[in-house]
Every structure is written in structure tokens, then in C-alpha cells.
Enzyme design. Structure first.
Site, PDB file in Angstrom:
ATOM      1  N   HIS A  71       0.831  -1.210   0.000  1.00 46.33           N
ATOM      2  CA  HIS A  71       0.000   0.000   0.000  1.00 46.33           C
ATOM      3  C   HIS A  71       0.868   1.264   0.000  1.00 46.33           C
ATOM      4  O   HIS A  71       0.776   2.100   0.906  1.00 46.33           O
ATOM      5  CB  HIS A  71      -0.912  -0.005   1.230  1.00 46.33           C
ATOM      6  CG  HIS A  71      -2.369   0.085   0.897  1.00 46.33           C
ATOM      7  ND1 HIS A  71      -3.057  -0.937   0.281  1.00 46.33           N
ATOM      8  CD2 HIS A  71      -3.265   1.087   1.085  1.00 46.33           C
ATOM      9  CE1 HIS A  71      -4.316  -0.588   0.114  1.00 46.33           C
ATOM     10  NE2 HIS A  71      -4.467   0.650   0.579  1.00 46.33           N
TER      11      HIS A  71
ATOM     12  N   ASP B 210      -3.374   7.022  -1.916  1.00 45.49           N
ATOM     13  CA  ASP B 210      -4.645   6.559  -2.499  1.00 45.49           C
ATOM     14  C   ASP B 210      -4.333   5.943  -3.857  1.00 45.49           C
ATOM     15  O   ASP B 210      -3.261   6.174  -4.430  1.00 45.49           O
ATOM     16  CB  ASP B 210      -5.616   7.744  -2.656  1.00 45.49           C
ATOM     17  CG  ASP B 210      -7.071   7.286  -2.816  1.00 45.49           C
ATOM     18  OD1 ASP B 210      -7.311   6.060  -2.836  1.00 45.49           O
ATOM     19  OD2 ASP B 210      -7.945   8.161  -2.915  1.00 45.49           O
ATOM     20  N   GLY B 211      -5.268   5.140  -4.389  1.00 48.68           N
ATOM     21  CA  GLY B 211      -5.100   4.556  -5.718  1.00 48.68           C
ATOM     22  C   GLY B 211      -4.419   3.202  -5.716  1.00 48.68           C
ATOM     23  O   GLY B 211      -4.176   2.622  -6.778  1.00 48.68           O
TER      24      GLY B 211
ATOM     25  N   ARG C 295      -6.469   0.304  -7.536  1.00 47.32           N
ATOM     26  CA  ARG C 295      -6.510   0.420  -8.995  1.00 47.32           C
ATOM     27  C   ARG C 295      -5.159   0.088  -9.621  1.00 47.32           C
ATOM     28  O   ARG C 295      -5.087  -0.552 -10.670  1.00 47.32           O
ATOM     29  CB  ARG C 295      -6.957   1.835  -9.386  1.00 47.32           C
ATOM     30  CG  ARG C 295      -8.470   2.022  -9.330  1.00 47.32           C
ATOM     31  CD  ARG C 295      -8.878   3.477  -9.414  1.00 47.32           C
ATOM     32  NE  ARG C 295      -8.549   4.183  -8.182  1.00 47.32           N
ATOM     33  CZ  ARG C 295      -8.809   5.468  -7.971  1.00 47.32           C
ATOM     34  NH1 ARG C 295      -9.379   6.184  -8.933  1.00 47.32           N
ATOM     35  NH2 ARG C 295      -8.509   6.045  -6.821  1.00 47.32           N
ATOM     36  N   ILE C 296      -4.088   0.506  -8.960  1.00 47.40           N
ATOM     37  CA  ILE C 296      -2.756   0.206  -9.488  1.00 47.40           C
ATOM     38  C   ILE C 296      -2.462  -1.289  -9.352  1.00 47.40           C
ATOM     39  O   ILE C 296      -1.875  -1.901 -10.257  1.00 47.40           O
ATOM     40  CB  ILE C 296      -1.688   1.072  -8.786  1.00 47.40           C
ATOM     41  CG1 ILE C 296      -1.872   2.539  -9.201  1.00 47.40           C
ATOM     42  CG2 ILE C 296      -0.284   0.595  -9.134  1.00 47.40           C
ATOM     43  CD1 ILE C 296      -0.988   3.525  -8.472  1.00 47.40           C
ATOM     44  N   ALA C 297      -2.893  -1.900  -8.257  1.00 41.33           N
ATOM     45  CA  ALA C 297      -2.705  -3.348  -8.083  1.00 41.33           C
ATOM     46  C   ALA C 297      -3.426  -4.124  -9.179  1.00 41.33           C
ATOM     47  O   ALA C 297      -2.896  -5.106  -9.721  1.00 41.33           O
ATOM     48  CB  ALA C 297      -3.215  -3.794  -6.711  1.00 41.33           C
ATOM     49  N   ARG C 298      -4.627  -3.680  -9.534  1.00 40.34           N
ATOM     50  CA  ARG C 298      -5.374  -4.376 -10.601  1.00 40.34           C
ATOM     51  C   ARG C 298      -4.746  -4.116 -11.969  1.00 40.34           C
ATOM     52  O   ARG C 298      -4.764  -4.993 -12.836  1.00 40.34           O
ATOM     53  CB  ARG C 298      -6.848  -3.959 -10.558  1.00 40.34           C
ATOM     54  CG  ARG C 298      -7.575  -4.540  -9.346  1.00 40.34           C
ATOM     55  CD  ARG C 298      -9.068  -4.265  -9.370  1.00 40.34           C
ATOM     56  NE  ARG C 298      -9.393  -2.871  -9.133  1.00 40.34           N
ATOM     57  CZ  ARG C 298      -9.487  -2.298  -7.933  1.00 40.34           C
ATOM     58  NH1 ARG C 298      -9.255  -3.014  -6.843  1.00 40.34           N
ATOM     59  NH2 ARG C 298      -9.810  -1.036  -7.799  1.00 40.34           N
TER      60      ARG C 298
ATOM     61  N   TYR D 101     -14.072 -10.422  -2.657  1.00 38.94           N
ATOM     62  CA  TYR D 101     -12.725  -9.908  -2.953  1.00 38.94           C
ATOM     63  C   TYR D 101     -12.121  -9.244  -1.726  1.00 38.94           C
ATOM     64  O   TYR D 101     -10.997  -9.563  -1.307  1.00 38.94           O
ATOM     65  CB  TYR D 101     -12.851  -8.913  -4.117  1.00 38.94           C
ATOM     66  CG  TYR D 101     -11.645  -8.066  -4.450  1.00 38.94           C
ATOM     67  CD1 TYR D 101     -10.454  -8.633  -4.892  1.00 38.94           C
ATOM     68  CD2 TYR D 101     -11.722  -6.669  -4.374  1.00 38.94           C
ATOM     69  CE1 TYR D 101      -9.369  -7.835  -5.245  1.00 38.94           C
ATOM     70  CE2 TYR D 101     -10.652  -5.866  -4.732  1.00 38.94           C
ATOM     71  CZ  TYR D 101      -9.467  -6.453  -5.161  1.00 38.94           C
ATOM     72  OH  TYR D 101      -8.407  -5.651  -5.512  1.00 38.94           O
TER      73      TYR D 101
END
Length: 367
Positions: free
Chosen positions: A206, A210-211, A214-217, A248
Site C-alpha cells: 500500500h 490513495d489509488g 486500482r494500481i494493483a489491478r 474480494y
């Protein structure tokens, strides 16, 4: 105690006997899908990729509670891929940013992942340097103090549930260095498994204010593109995760509080991916329907307004299509809208709906 606090972190283990059969099933399904798509020709592959990437961007944002405009997302992707489609609309800056990140991940899937590339993705997601009303660090890792740890929480203020706590910010550079070294190393494991592990590992660190989700996906999508050895995308993992959002989050939380044996996380990820690939039948059916419709001789000489509105109907127009809506969307007079519609009726492409009411509505005439 969270997994990043365990002595052997990040030495993940899993039960190969359990995972091997699931992975084989996913790989078989991937191969069959890619084989089917290769037989469809370039334009249909392009249309399917546009549809899939649009879903990916929309659904990954929805998982975080952010609803983007589908027309803007589709237009932004089409422009960046150099696709000639009717009815392109301008896109907001936040839409352009998410699209920029997703396309960099999937179209440049073989490029090395660097710290600067991650900073670029994060800056694209937050072009103003703000997340909602909060100013955040962009182009760098979060720098929260130990007394204010990075916690993933949900629920009303004052009664939040803490799902997990990320590593302290003074550990981030070390953690990211280890992650990038592993991710960029030659494949010792199947890239589909690597996608699952990268997703979990990045969420655990982490590193941003923030974000991170979305970056992991996006990272998972990048590695799935490597697994397919193709920048064409025909299935959307984010769409399936959105459909299973509660599960999830539950499995992520359980894994964070568990051990470094991540068999259950890998089982869920592979099963979810399997369902995502199976769900492409609906996407492909819609793409084939659109292609079949556009191949009709009567569509070859229609104007751009008519192309735009037929595309909207083929994509699933929300509500009833009446002439006043046509006029508003295409920015023409009511008389011009009526002439456009009448022309399509005479060409055998539209029909009046039987349903009564004060306003006549129109639907596609299928062959």
C-alpha cells in the site's frame, strides 16, 4: 499480526497440488479464447479489445466507488489506440488519467516496471494532487508518521472496521525495491500466478496515499497480458472482481491476517479469472452482433449522426430512444432528428416500437 510483519515476509508459499489443476484449467480456457479471437479478424479483435478495456477501466474504478462516464472512457481509449469510431466525445481529466494508466500497463506489458513508471501511473490517477478533498503525495510514496498508520478501513466515522494496516512509511523504499526486483526477474513461476501474487503483494505494501487498489489491478492486467503474450484484451478481471466485490475484500482481509501460505488467495484469484474468461461469451456475442449489423449494405452510406445513434443502440441504449433524445444527443433540430430516423426506417435498420405512449420510440431491426 499482519503478513508483512511475519519473520519470513515476503516468502510466500502455496499448495502446488491444489493450485496446479486450477491453473491448468485457466490456461486451457485462455488458450481456447485466444484461438477463437484469432479466427475473427483484425477489426473484430479491435472492437473486442475496446469493449474489454472500457469495462476494465469502468469496473476497476467502480470497485473503489467511483463511477466514470462510459462514453468518455470508450472515446479516450479509442483515440489513444488510433481507432476510427463514430461519436467520440471529450473526456474529463480523471478519465484520461485512468485510461492512460491502463493502456500503459496492457499495451506495454513487456516493459520493465520501475519506480518512476509507478509514479507516472499514480500521477495520472490524481492529476490535481488531490484525492477527493484531501491533498496527497503524488510522484512519491506516502509519508505518514507512525502515530498515523496507513489503515484500510470501512464503515461510519468513529466506528470504522480496520481491515488491515500497511507497513510503516519508513519501510516503503525497501519493500518496493524487493517487490520490483521480484516482478522484473525472469519468470520462475507461471505469469498467471505471478499476476495473483503481484496483486496481493502490492496491496499489502500500500505504498501510495490513495489509488493502491486500482494500481494493483493494473499490475495484474499487465502480467495477464504477459501470460497471453498479447496486448489485445478479451476478458476483464476487474469486471469479475466488481461482481464479486464483497468476497474480494473478504479474502484480501483474511489473507492479510493469515500466514504466508497464500493457497486460499490463489484459489480465489484463479477461480475468479476463470469466471472472467467464461463471461467473455457475452462480450463476444455483443461484438459479433455489432459486426454483423455493420456489415449490412444499408449501413454503408449513413451519416455520422446515424452511426453514432446506431452504435448507442448496439451498446445497449438506456431507456427509450425517441426523436427528442436523438436531437439532444446529436445536437440537431427535431426536424433533422426525425428525418435521420425516417431514413433508417426506410433502410430497414430501425423500426417503431409497438408499445404505446405519447412519444414514438424506436429500436434496431435485426435480420
Amino acid at each position: 499480526m499482519y503478513i508483512h510483519q511475519l519473520r519470513n515476509w515476503p516468502q510466500f508459499q502455496w499448495d502446488n497440488d491444489v493450485i496446479t489443476s486450477l491453473l491448468a484449467e485457466v490456461r486451457h480456457r485462455q488458450g481456447r479464447l485466444l484461438g477463437r479471437m484469432e479466427g475473427l479478424g483484425f477489426h473484430l479483435q479491435e472492437e473486442a479489445t475496446l469493449q474489454t478495456l472500457t469495462l476494465d477501466v469502468l469496473k476497476s474504478s467502480e470497485i473503489e466507488g467511483e463511477v466514470l462516464n462510459p462514453d468518455q472512457v470508450r472515446s479516450s481509449i479509442a483515440r489513444r489506440l488510433g481507432m476510427d469510431i463514430a461519436g467520440l466525445v471529450p473526456a474529463d481529466r480523471n478519465v484520461e488519467g485512468v485510461v492512460e494508466m491502463m493502456l500503459d500497463a496492457t499495451q506495454r506489458y513487456s516493459a520493465t516496471l520501475t519506480q518512476d513508471r509507478l509514479f507516472g501511473w499514480h500521477a495520472a490517477l490524481f492529476p490535481t494532487g488531490h484525492s477527493g478533498i484531501h491533498k496527497i503525495v503524488v510522484g512519491g510514496w506516502r509519508n505518514n508518521v507512525k502515530e498515523d498508520p496507513m489503515q484500510v478501513v470501512s464503515g461510519p466515522m468513529g466506528r470504522e472496521t480496520v481491515h488491515f494496516q500497511a507497513p510503516d512509511s519508513d519501510r516503503l523504499q525497501h519493500e518496493i525495491n524487493a517487490f520490483l526486483k521480484w516482478l522484473n526477474s525472469p519468470e520462475k513461476i507461471d505469469p498467471v500466478l505471478k499476476a495473483a501474487i503481484a496483486h496481493l503483494w502490492f496491496v499489502t505494501i500500500h505504498p501510495f496515499d490513495d489509488g493502491n487498489g486500482r494500481i494493483a489491478r493494473a499490475l495484474a492486467d499487465m502480467l495477464l497480458a504477459r501470460a497471453d503474450e498479447s496486448n489485445k484484451r478479451f476478458y476483464s478481471m476487474s469486471m469479475q472482481i466488481r461482481a464479486e466485490r464483497k468476497t474480494y475484500y473478504d479474502i484480501l482481509e483474511e489473507t492479510q491476517k493469515g500466514t504466508l501460505n497464500i493457497t486460499e488467495w490463489l484459489q480465489w484469484f484463479l477461480a475468479c479469472l476463470n469466471r472472467a474468461i467464461a463471461a467473455t461469451d457475452n462480450t463476444l456475442a455483443a461484438v459479433m452482433r455489432k459486426a454483423k449489423f455493420r456489415e449490412r449494405p444499408a449501413t454503408q452510406t449513413i451519416n455520422d449522426r446515424q452511426k453514432l445513434m446506431l452504435n448507442k443502440l448496439l451498446d445497449g441504449f438506456e431507456g427509450k430512444l425517441i426523436s427528442s433524445k436523438w436531437a439532444k444527443i446529436t445536437k440537431v433540430s427535431q426536424d433533422t432528428a426525425v428525418r435521420d430516423i425516417q431514413d433508417l426506417i426506410e433502410r430497414g435498420l430501425l423500426i417503431r416500437e409497438d408499445a404505446g405512449g405519447r412519444s414514438t420510440s424506436y429500436i434496431l431491426k435485426e435480420e
